[in-house]
Design a protein around this motif. Structure first.
Motif, PDB file in Angstrom:
ATOM      1  N   GLU A   9      37.501  72.505 -44.492  1.00  0.00           N
ATOM      2  CA  GLU A   9      36.421  71.807 -43.809  1.00  0.00           C
ATOM      3  C   GLU A   9      35.108  71.898 -44.585  1.00  0.00           C
ATOM      4  OE1 GLU A   9      34.347  72.310 -39.542  1.00  0.00           O
ATOM      5  OE2 GLU A   9      36.538  72.339 -39.544  1.00  0.00           O
ATOM      6  N   LYS A  10      34.827  73.076 -45.156  1.00  0.00           N
ATOM      7  CA  LYS A  10      33.543  73.290 -45.835  1.00  0.00           C
ATOM      8  C   LYS A  10      33.666  73.599 -47.323  1.00  0.00           C
ATOM      9  CE  LYS A  10      31.309  74.806 -41.651  1.00  0.00           C
ATOM     10  NZ  LYS A  10      30.533  75.837 -40.980  1.00  0.00           N
ATOM     11  N   LEU A  44      42.477  77.152 -46.124  1.00  0.00           N
ATOM     12  CA  LEU A  44      41.043  77.384 -46.155  1.00  0.00           C
ATOM     13  C   LEU A  44      40.328  77.395 -44.812  1.00  0.00           C
ATOM     14  CD1 LEU A  44      40.453  75.247 -49.293  1.00  0.00           C
ATOM     15  CD2 LEU A  44      40.256  77.727 -49.113  1.00  0.00           C
ATOM     16  N   ASP A  45      40.975  77.060 -43.755  1.00  0.00           N
ATOM     17  CA  ASP A  45      40.280  76.971 -42.479  1.00  0.00           C
ATOM     18  C   ASP A  45      40.367  78.254 -41.662  1.00  0.00           C
ATOM     19  OD1 ASP A  45      39.425  74.380 -43.015  1.00  0.00           O
ATOM     20  OD2 ASP A  45      41.310  73.545 -42.308  1.00  0.00           O
ATOM     21  N   VAL A  52      35.496  83.051 -49.148  1.00  0.00           N
ATOM     22  CA  VAL A  52      36.391  82.441 -50.135  1.00  0.00           C
ATOM     23  C   VAL A  52      35.702  82.410 -51.501  1.00  0.00           C
ATOM     24  CG1 VAL A  52      37.662  80.362 -50.777  1.00  0.00           C
ATOM     25  CG2 VAL A  52      37.591  81.081 -48.379  1.00  0.00           C
ATOM     26  N   VAL A  53      34.437  82.030 -51.522  1.00  0.00           N
ATOM     27  CA  VAL A  53      33.661  81.990 -52.766  1.00  0.00           C
ATOM     28  C   VAL A  53      33.600  83.375 -53.399  1.00  0.00           C
ATOM     29  CG1 VAL A  53      31.331  81.659 -53.710  1.00  0.00           C
ATOM     30  CG2 VAL A  53      32.314  79.951 -52.165  1.00  0.00           C
ATOM     31  N   GLU A  54      33.340  84.407 -52.606  1.00  0.00           N
ATOM     32  CA  GLU A  54      33.258  85.773 -53.123  1.00  0.00           C
ATOM     33  C   GLU A  54      34.558  86.186 -53.816  1.00  0.00           C
ATOM     34  OE1 GLU A  54      32.200  88.364 -49.908  1.00  0.00           O
ATOM     35  OE2 GLU A  54      30.290  87.337 -49.568  1.00  0.00           O
ATOM     36  N   VAL A  55      35.676  85.848 -53.214  1.00  0.00           N
ATOM     37  CA  VAL A  55      36.970  86.211 -53.790  1.00  0.00           C
ATOM     38  C   VAL A  55      37.255  85.381 -55.042  1.00  0.00           C
ATOM     39  CG1 VAL A  55      39.461  86.196 -53.383  1.00  0.00           C
ATOM     40  CG2 VAL A  55      37.924  87.119 -51.659  1.00  0.00           C
ATOM     41  N   ILE A  56      36.989  84.099 -54.993  1.00  0.00           N
ATOM     42  CA  ILE A  56      37.233  83.239 -56.160  1.00  0.00           C
ATOM     43  C   ILE A  56      36.388  83.679 -57.351  1.00  0.00           C
ATOM     44  CG2 ILE A  56      36.896  80.912 -57.074  1.00  0.00           C
ATOM     45  CD1 ILE A  56      37.938  79.865 -54.386  1.00  0.00           C
ATOM     46  N   TYR A  66      35.947  76.224 -57.181  1.00  0.00           N
ATOM     47  CA  TYR A  66      35.662  75.634 -55.884  1.00  0.00           C
ATOM     48  C   TYR A  66      34.490  74.662 -55.945  1.00  0.00           C
ATOM     49  CZ  TYR A  66      32.006  79.172 -55.989  1.00  0.00           C
ATOM     50  OH  TYR A  66      30.936  79.933 -56.358  1.00  0.00           O
ATOM     51  N   LYS A  67      34.413  73.877 -54.880  1.00  0.00           N
ATOM     52  CA  LYS A  67      33.295  72.964 -54.681  1.00  0.00           C
ATOM     53  C   LYS A  67      32.928  73.035 -53.192  1.00  0.00           C
ATOM     54  CE  LYS A  67      32.143  68.061 -54.946  1.00  0.00           C
ATOM     55  NZ  LYS A  67      32.686  66.738 -55.256  1.00  0.00           N
ATOM     56  N   ILE A  68      31.662  73.260 -52.914  1.00  0.00           N
ATOM     57  CA  ILE A  68      31.189  73.356 -51.528  1.00  0.00           C
ATOM     58  C   ILE A  68      30.815  71.957 -51.055  1.00  0.00           C
ATOM     59  CG2 ILE A  68      29.432  74.301 -50.012  1.00  0.00           C
ATOM     60  CD1 ILE A  68      31.089  76.547 -51.003  1.00  0.00           C
TER      61      ILE A  68
END
Length: 68
Positions: A9-10, A44-45, A52-56, A66-68
């Motif tokens: 979603e995000k 991802l939901d 998720v960003v922190e882990v990636i 990733y892309k926000i």
């Protein structure tokens, strides 16, 4: 294998299996999102996009982006 896209979603996550070093930072960091036994293996939901960003960002091979 090529680049695979997983949309949430995000956040959208991209995985390049050809450069993955299998360090398992993703699986260890968020097993509820990165589950190699599930299909699709990235869901991802289930968690906040910031987590998720922190882990990636810990992915040593940069196979996950990733892309926000």
């Amino acid at each position: 294998m090529g680049l695979k896209e997983y949309k949430g979603e995000k956040i959208t996550v991209y995985f390049d299996g050809e450069i993955c070093e299998h360090a398992a930072e993703c699986v260890k960091g968020l097993p509820e999102v990165f589950n190699v036994k599930a299909r699709p293996w990235i869901s991802l939901d289930k968690v906040d996009a910031k987590k998720v960003v922190e882990v990636i960002d810990r992915c040593p091979s940069r196979a996950l982006t990733y892309k926000i």
